[in-house]
Design a protein around this motif. Structure first.
Motif, short mmCIF file in Angstrom:
data_model
loop_
_atom_site.label_atom_id
_atom_site.label_comp_id
_atom_site.label_asym_id
_atom_site.label_seq_id
_atom_site.Cartn_x
_atom_site.Cartn_y
_atom_site.Cartn_z
N LEU A 164 3.12 34.65 -131.24
CA LEU A 164 4.33 36.18 -130.47
C LEU A 164 4.78 35.07 -129.42
CD1 LEU A 164 4.49 38.78 -130.48
CD2 LEU A 164 2.87 39.20 -129.30
N ALA A 165 5.85 35.34 -129.75
CA ALA A 165 6.62 34.53 -128.19
C ALA A 165 6.49 35.63 -127.28
CB ALA A 165 8.13 34.44 -128.92
N LEU A 166 6.56 35.83 -126.07
CA LEU A 166 6.35 36.59 -124.76
C LEU A 166 7.12 35.64 -123.78
CD1 LEU A 166 2.43 35.99 -124.13
CD2 LEU A 166 3.67 37.87 -125.54
N THR A 167 7.60 36.75 -123.17
CA THR A 167 8.62 36.99 -121.94
C THR A 167 7.80 37.76 -121.17
OG1 THR A 167 10.79 36.36 -123.60
CG2 THR A 167 10.84 37.68 -121.29
N ILE A 168 7.93 37.31 -119.79
CA ILE A 168 7.62 37.67 -118.68
C ILE A 168 9.02 37.54 -117.91
CG2 ILE A 168 5.80 38.33 -117.29
CD1 ILE A 168 4.70 37.88 -119.71
N GLN A 169 9.50 38.96 -117.30
CA GLN A 169 10.58 39.30 -115.88
C GLN A 169 9.97 40.25 -115.12
OE1 GLN A 169 14.09 41.39 -117.34
NE2 GLN A 169 13.43 40.68 -119.86
N SER A 170 10.81 39.16 -113.67
CA SER A 170 10.76 40.63 -112.81
C SER A 170 11.67 40.87 -112.60
CB SER A 170 10.51 39.38 -112.09
OG SER A 170 11.58 39.31 -111.67
N PHE A 171 12.19 42.34 -111.66
CA PHE A 171 13.33 42.72 -112.25
C PHE A 171 14.09 43.64 -110.89
CE2 PHE A 171 10.53 46.19 -114.16
CZ PHE A 171 10.73 47.29 -113.96
N SER A 172 14.78 44.53 -110.34
CA SER A 172 14.66 45.39 -109.39
C SER A 172 15.12 46.72 -110.03
CB SER A 172 16.26 44.48 -108.36
OG SER A 172 16.05 45.81 -107.43
N ARG A 279 11.81 35.61 -117.02
CA ARG A 279 13.14 35.58 -116.14
C ARG A 279 12.92 36.49 -115.29
NH1 ARG A 279 17.71 38.84 -119.63
NH2 ARG A 279 18.99 38.44 -118.17
N HIS A 280 13.53 35.49 -114.18
CA HIS A 280 13.90 36.21 -112.89
C HIS A 280 15.46 37.47 -113.27
CE1 HIS A 280 10.04 34.95 -111.96
NE2 HIS A 280 10.16 33.91 -112.33
N ARG A 281 15.12 38.67 -113.37
CA ARG A 281 17.05 39.04 -113.28
C ARG A 281 18.20 38.98 -112.39
NH1 ARG A 281 17.44 44.89 -115.26
NH2 ARG A 281 17.38 45.36 -113.02
N GLU A 282 17.38 39.06 -111.47
CA GLU A 282 17.42 39.76 -109.80
C GLU A 282 18.01 37.75 -109.41
OE1 GLU A 282 19.02 42.70 -109.97
OE2 GLU A 282 16.95 43.23 -111.07
N LEU A 283 17.07 37.24 -109.46
CA LEU A 283 16.71 35.91 -108.56
C LEU A 283 18.35 35.09 -109.67
CD1 LEU A 283 13.77 34.25 -107.95
CD2 LEU A 283 15.04 35.30 -106.65
N GLU A 284 18.58 35.07 -111.18
CA GLU A 284 19.53 34.95 -111.64
C GLU A 284 20.78 35.12 -111.72
OE1 GLU A 284 18.19 35.43 -115.87
OE2 GLU A 284 16.69 34.43 -115.39
N GLY A 285 20.50 36.46 -111.43
CA GLY A 285 21.84 37.28 -110.53
C GLY A 285 22.71 36.02 -109.57
N ARG A 286 21.96 36.60 -108.27
CA ARG A 286 21.71 35.69 -107.07
C ARG A 286 22.78 34.25 -107.16
NH1 ARG A 286 17.47 35.53 -102.61
NH2 ARG A 286 16.28 34.00 -103.94
N ALA A 287 21.52 33.71 -108.31
CA ALA A 287 22.05 32.43 -108.35
C ALA A 287 24.09 31.78 -109.07
CB ALA A 287 21.19 31.14 -109.49
N THR A 288 24.27 32.70 -110.23
CA THR A 288 24.96 33.09 -110.57
C THR A 288 26.43 33.24 -109.67
OG1 THR A 288 24.21 33.85 -112.97
CG2 THR A 288 26.80 34.43 -112.33
N GLU A 289 25.68 34.58 -108.31
CA GLU A 289 26.59 34.41 -107.75
C GLU A 289 27.20 33.75 -106.62
OE1 GLU A 289 25.38 38.16 -106.17
OE2 GLU A 289 25.84 39.73 -107.61
N GLU A 290 25.90 32.69 -106.20
CA GLU A 290 26.11 31.46 -105.78
C GLU A 290 26.79 30.24 -105.93
OE1 GLU A 290 21.91 31.36 -104.64
OE2 GLU A 290 21.83 32.08 -102.92
N SER A 291 26.67 30.41 -107.84
CA SER A 291 27.60 29.23 -108.11
C SER A 291 28.46 29.11 -107.90
CB SER A 291 27.11 29.16 -109.48
OG SER A 291 27.22 29.72 -109.79
N ARG A 292 29.60 31.24 -107.81
CA ARG A 292 30.82 30.98 -108.06
C ARG A 292 31.12 31.05 -106.86
NH1 ARG A 292 30.60 36.62 -111.11
NH2 ARG A 292 29.81 35.80 -113.79
#
Length: 293
Positions: A164-172, A279-292
């Motif tokens: 079984l493949a597990l994904t653990i993630q955080s979100f707001s 996967r950290h949804r909000e941290l990934e989103g923040r990193a994308t915004e910072e790179s842009r």
């Protein structure tokens, strides 16, 4: 004795939907894979025989690609007595395709001198009839790489699964629940590092932030119960034939408490020998915004 049929999977879908990832997933489970083989060569490839199952990636970048040509090829392959054909179509929402192109800054193959919006719209319209012919359709809009690989294995070669493949993630909670989640835990009752000036700028992967959250007297009892329930349920999900399980922790901002819980559970389950991705949804989103920026 009738010779065994060659298992052939045609992998297609809009550019940016994850075709390369799906091809790699099929290669990992024993398929011989070829990407962007000209369509006129496919029958010739099959005439030569195949010792292993075949997976061919075909999309708008293939040299002699056309929707009508691919539909004709599908009909020809389906009529062959020596081939067992599966058309795997990787679908994706338009807004997600546009976001992926904006993040990679790649030019769309159907609109190299125009906007990605034009290319995406043109390609989705072109592939509509092919999508309708799909034997297996996987929507990749909300899947990460590990989840997509698990889905491909589940639909194309379920006997190849090794666990079984597990994904653990955080979100707001401010941005709503993630899609395709099996189990959700609310950790907003724990001590919030956001209100500590020296910790606010860091996230839950920082040792000081993690120590602050774990110092809450309710943390240990909560986490122990989550681990016990997860360990109890995993064998049941495996017995049910589930290929992937997604567990999410939510807090107010998705930066601190939920990240600590996700990291801690992922580490615990990995030590148990489970296949885990984070996967950290909000941290990934923040990193994308910072790179842009």
């Amino acid at each position: 004795m009738t010779p065994a049929k060659t298992q052939l999977v045609l992998v297609t879908g809009p550019s940016g939907a994850g075709r390369s990832t799906a091809i790699h997933a099929l290669e990992d489970i024993g398929f011989e894979t070829i990407d962007n083989l000209p369509m006129r060569l496919v029958p010739r490839l099959l005439d030569g025989g195949a010792e292993r199952p075949l997976a061919l990636g075909i999309d708008a970048r293939t040299r002699d690609f056309s929707a009508a040509g691919l539909l004709q090829l599908i009909d020809e392959l389906a009529a062959r007595g020596d081939t067992e054909l599966t058309l795997l179509y990787l679908d994706c929402r338009r807004d997600v395709l546009l976001r992926r192109y904006s993040e990679t800054r790649r030019r769309h193959p159907l609109a190299p001198a125009e906007s990605p919006e034009t290319g995406v719209a043109r390609e989705l319209d072109l592939l509509g009839a092919i999508r309708d012919r799909a034997d297996t359709l996987i929507d990749t809009s909300d899947l990460n790489v590990h989840e997509l690989k698990a889905e491909v294995a589940r639909w194309i070669a379920p006997e190849s699964r090794t666990g079984l493949a597990l994904t653990i993630q955080s979100f707001s909670y401010k941005r709503g629940l993630p899609r395709a989640i099996d189990m959700v835990f609310d950790c907003r009752f724990l001590a919030n590092p956001y209100w500590v000036p020296g910790l606010r700028a860091f996230d839950g992967r920082d040792a000081q932030v993690a120590a602050h959250v774990r110092a809450d007297p309710r943390f240990e009892g909560f986490f122990d119960r989550v681990v016990d329930m997860t360990r109890f349920l995993l064998p049941a999900f495996v017995a049910e034939g589930k290929a992937h399980l997604a567990i999410a922790f939510g807090c107010t901002g998705g930066q601190h408490r939920s990240v600590v819980l996700a990291e801690t559970l992922a580490k615990t389950l990995a030590e148990d020998g489970q296949q885990v991705s984070i996967r950290h949804r909000e941290l990934e989103g923040r990193a994308t915004e910072e790179s842009r920026a």
